[in-house]
Structure formats: structure tokens, C-alpha cells
Design a protein around this motif. Sequence first.
Motif, short mmCIF file in Angstrom:
data_model
loop_
_atom_site.label_atom_id
_atom_site.label_comp_id
_atom_site.label_asym_id
_atom_site.label_seq_id
_atom_site.Cartn_x
_atom_site.Cartn_y
_atom_site.Cartn_z
N ARG A 229 0.81 -1.22 0.00
CA ARG A 229 0.00 0.00 0.00
C ARG A 229 0.84 1.27 0.00
NH1 ARG A 229 -3.97 0.57 4.64
NH2 ARG A 229 -4.18 2.53 3.50
N LEU A 230 2.15 1.14 0.21
CA LEU A 230 3.01 2.32 0.21
C LEU A 230 3.11 2.91 -1.20
CD1 LEU A 230 5.80 0.98 2.59
CD2 LEU A 230 4.15 2.80 3.09
N PRO A 231 3.48 4.18 -1.32
CA PRO A 231 3.55 4.82 -2.64
C PRO A 231 4.36 4.01 -3.64
CG PRO A 231 3.81 6.47 -0.92
CD PRO A 231 3.80 5.13 -0.22
N ARG A 232 4.03 4.19 -4.91
CA ARG A 232 4.58 3.36 -5.97
C ARG A 232 6.08 3.56 -6.19
NH1 ARG A 232 0.94 1.03 -9.44
NH2 ARG A 232 2.36 1.22 -11.20
N ASP A 233 6.64 4.65 -5.67
CA ASP A 233 8.08 4.82 -5.82
C ASP A 233 8.84 4.28 -4.60
OD1 ASP A 233 7.20 6.79 -4.15
OD2 ASP A 233 8.44 8.38 -5.01
N THR A 234 8.15 3.51 -3.73
CA THR A 234 8.81 2.84 -2.62
C THR A 234 9.41 1.52 -3.10
OG1 THR A 234 7.20 3.75 -1.05
CG2 THR A 234 8.56 1.91 -0.30
N HIS A 235 10.69 1.34 -2.87
CA HIS A 235 11.36 0.09 -3.18
C HIS A 235 11.70 -0.62 -1.87
CE1 HIS A 235 12.42 0.45 -7.63
NE2 HIS A 235 11.65 1.49 -7.35
N PHE A 236 11.86 -1.95 -1.96
CA PHE A 236 12.02 -2.77 -0.77
C PHE A 236 13.34 -3.52 -0.82
CE2 PHE A 236 7.55 -2.38 -1.87
CZ PHE A 236 7.06 -1.77 -0.73
N LEU A 237 14.19 -3.24 0.16
CA LEU A 237 15.46 -3.93 0.29
C LEU A 237 15.27 -5.05 1.31
CD1 LEU A 237 18.50 -4.30 -0.10
CD2 LEU A 237 18.86 -2.48 1.59
N LEU A 238 15.19 -6.28 0.83
CA LEU A 238 14.94 -7.43 1.69
C LEU A 238 16.27 -8.12 1.96
CD1 LEU A 238 11.71 -8.76 -0.05
CD2 LEU A 238 11.93 -7.12 1.82
N THR A 239 16.78 -7.97 3.19
CA THR A 239 18.05 -8.57 3.57
C THR A 239 17.77 -9.82 4.39
OG1 THR A 239 18.12 -7.11 5.50
CG2 THR A 239 19.32 -6.41 3.54
N GLY A 240 18.26 -10.95 3.91
CA GLY A 240 17.99 -12.21 4.58
C GLY A 240 17.07 -13.08 3.73
N PRO A 241 16.45 -14.10 4.33
CA PRO A 241 15.58 -14.99 3.55
C PRO A 241 14.41 -14.23 2.93
CG PRO A 241 16.05 -15.93 5.71
CD PRO A 241 16.57 -14.53 5.74
N LEU A 242 14.04 -14.63 1.73
CA LEU A 242 12.88 -14.04 1.06
C LEU A 242 11.68 -14.95 1.33
CD1 LEU A 242 11.75 -11.88 -0.83
CD2 LEU A 242 12.37 -13.34 -2.76
N PHE A 243 10.84 -14.53 2.25
CA PHE A 243 9.67 -15.34 2.61
C PHE A 243 8.63 -15.30 1.50
CE2 PHE A 243 11.72 -14.68 6.64
CZ PHE A 243 11.51 -15.88 7.31
N ASP A 244 7.86 -16.39 1.41
CA ASP A 244 6.91 -16.53 0.32
C ASP A 244 5.96 -15.33 0.20
OD1 ASP A 244 8.01 -18.94 -0.34
OD2 ASP A 244 6.51 -20.14 0.70
N GLY A 245 5.49 -14.83 1.30
CA GLY A 245 4.55 -13.73 1.26
C GLY A 245 5.12 -12.49 0.61
N PHE A 246 6.40 -12.21 0.87
CA PHE A 246 7.04 -11.05 0.26
C PHE A 246 7.23 -11.26 -1.23
CE2 PHE A 246 9.14 -10.24 4.59
CZ PHE A 246 8.11 -9.41 4.98
N ALA A 247 7.66 -12.45 -1.60
CA ALA A 247 7.92 -12.73 -3.00
C ALA A 247 6.65 -12.62 -3.84
CB ALA A 247 8.54 -14.12 -3.15
N GLU A 248 5.52 -13.03 -3.27
CA GLU A 248 4.26 -13.04 -4.01
C GLU A 248 3.48 -11.74 -3.90
OE1 GLU A 248 3.74 -17.78 -2.88
OE2 GLU A 248 2.33 -16.27 -2.13
#
Length: 424
Positions: A229-248
Motif C-alpha cells: 500500500r506504500l507509494p509506488r516509488d517505494t522500493h524494498f530492500l529485503l536482507t535475509g531470507p525471502l519469505f513466500d509472502g514477500f515474493a508473491e
Amino acid sequence: MRLVFLAALAKTLHEVTIGLDLAEQLTDAGVASHFVVNPYNEDQLRTARTPYTLVQPELGENVREVVHRVVKEFRADAVVLVDYLAHWMTFKVGYRTDPWFVEDLGLPVIPLDLYDLENTSRRVEILGTTMEVDDNLLRMPVQLLPVPMNRPQVTASGRGLPFRANRTIEPLTENARRETRRALGLPDGARLLMVPTLPWQQLMQVHAAPPTRELAGRLPRLLAHHLARLPRDTHFLLTGPLFDGFAEGLPAERIHHRPEYTAGEYHRLLGSSDAVFSFHLPSYALERAVSADVPGLLGVNNHPVDGTADMERLGAALPGGLTGRVRDWLADYPGPLPDFHMWPLRWNEVLRPLLSANPFTDTLRRAELLDEHSLVDGLEGILYDEAERDRLAAARAGYRDTMNALPETAQTFTEAARRLGLGD
């Protein structure tokens, strides 16, 4: 003086970083150090050019002989436990041996206490089972309390001595920040939110008791909905395991995944971010964000939910009520949802008291993970609202001033050594 640091916990940079930082601060006082660590942390020791010995759980009780040999060959004057609680857990659960073999080495033992256990609780959850940490700490003459997250003032019996950790972490230069963001492929003008996860959290999906496994697997799906829901120019730096929920649940083109990193790389990633969102404590990222001068938000769940009645009470208690997505997630949740501070474990009895009246909490935003409106608004605020970012920057600066006012760490360590009867 010669110290052997025991920091055998695996799959995390946190404890070894704190231990190395302390060792480096003591170098100018003539203290030599040797570390005993898991192979996961070997790069940290190699980079720091600090002598070390590797151990891993396959050694079982034979780890005692290894530590005894290190202490003898290094001619140590004392043993430092880098995180008393992690030491207890690592050797009791991982090595299946009595953690207190260290008291039979004939040397003073100096514990670092990351949780102020004297003033909180020793009841913790390990692999989904509640256990009580041994009370040896309460009989030791002195403990060292790293700040943050500990309070920067002496409390209770006075056995705990606070000292400033993270001396070596500073804000990135603009050039270093720009280069790191460019290497990530971040578009100009984008905002970058760091979302750290840890390998042991992924292991909980397999090795923990069923309630913990469910929480480990299901929460990322809900959080991905919030983050999307965050603004469309928000990018996400995922450090560590990529959990299924984030990937999908997050747009693939805005995900920057770094599953592995050195401690130096982690600090550069943190310093290049616009904000940090953590939903577990202690948080390596949130602690270091104070020194790296990056705003952060801590998400916790203070509301256990067991059935429709609890859900309705929660909806009435939250300022924005329960959104439809959260209601659906709760309705689909199998069994009771626990309250928790260290996802996917609980650790409430330790961490709630640690956060109470603790000035560290002023440096960040806090939000309930089930309060979708407040959580999303909070994240958007620390990313985009300049007034909120300025407010938190002032709070971090004030906290750094408080840390800088602590005695020199070598002075604090000298006092600890004196209480143990150690001379120069």
C-alpha cells in the motif's frame, strides 16, 4: 590483559559485531582478544584481523575441550560471554552440553547482557517451547550492558555497567550512499525501505512447534499486503531470507533481495536506505540505524487473538479499527494468535520490560502489526514526511549524545575487571 570471547551463536551477525566492537575499543588499553565463533561469522573475524577459532554444534560436548585448549594456548586472563542469553541457548540447545563449563576454566567470566535480565525476565521461547534461562548471571559480580538497546544508566543492583556499542558505525558519505543505491539498481528519486529477516526465522517454519511454525509462515503474507500500500516509488530492500509472502505480494520490479552479505556490506545497505522496518527484537538493523542516522519503525503485536470475541475487542481498541484484509487473515489463522515481540517467537516477558522507560524507543516509530492504517501511515511517515523524519533525526542525535556521554569503554571495562579481582 588477554581475553577469549565466546560468541558461538550461528546465523546472525549481531552478537559477533558487538563482541568485535568491544574488543576494538579495548585494543588501545592494551587488551588482546581471541574469538570462538561459528563458521557463519568467520568473515567478520578475518576482516577485523582478529584471531579466532571455529566451532560448530557437531562437536557436541567436545566443544569444551576446544575452548579449554584456546584458553590455555592464548594464555587468557578472562572469558567474555558475548550475549549471556545466546551463550546459554547455544550450548544448551545447539551443543547439548552444560553452558557453565566456562566456570570450570579457572578464569573470571564477564558476561555481556543484551536484555538487562536482572531487571526483566529469564523466561524465553526456544523453538516454540517456553524455557527459563539459568540464573548464573544473578550470582556474577558484574555484567556489561551494550547501549543500545540497554538503558544508558546504571539500574537496580549496579552490577550491570552500560557501555557504548557500535563505535565504528557512522552515516555513509553521500558518495558511498549514491554508489550503493546505484549498485542496487534503484531509480533516481525512489525511496528505499530496508526490511531485515534472519535465517533462523526461516528455520522456524520447519523446526519449531506448530504454533510457531504457523506464525513464521503466515505473517509475511499479511505484511506484504501492508507494504504494497506504500507509494509506488517505494522500493524494498529485503536482507535475509525471502519469505513466500514477500515474493508473491510485492511488485517484483521494486524488490531488491540480498540473501547474504558481510557485516560491512550490511552496514552499507543500511546506510543507503531511507528507512528500516523491523518486526522482531533485538533488531540488528534498528540498533545500528541510530548510529547510521536512518529512521526506523518497530512493529509488534501486543494483542493475542483467540476467536471472534477477541477480534471484535481488538477492532474496537485500534484507532483505525480492523481492515477487511486483517479480519480475513485473522479469520483464516489456525488456532490462537499470540502476542509477540520477537517474530516468530514471543519473548514478551523479556522485551516489554526492556523497552519500558527506555530512551532508545524515542529514536523510532512503533506500530501494531494488526493495525493496518497506523502501520502503513507510520511507514509512509518515516519514508516521506520530512517533518517526521526531522523529528526522529533529532531524537537519534539526542540519543547519540547520551551514548557519547557514557564513560570511555576501556574505563568501564577496567571497573568490571576490578570487581573480578583482575589487575592490569
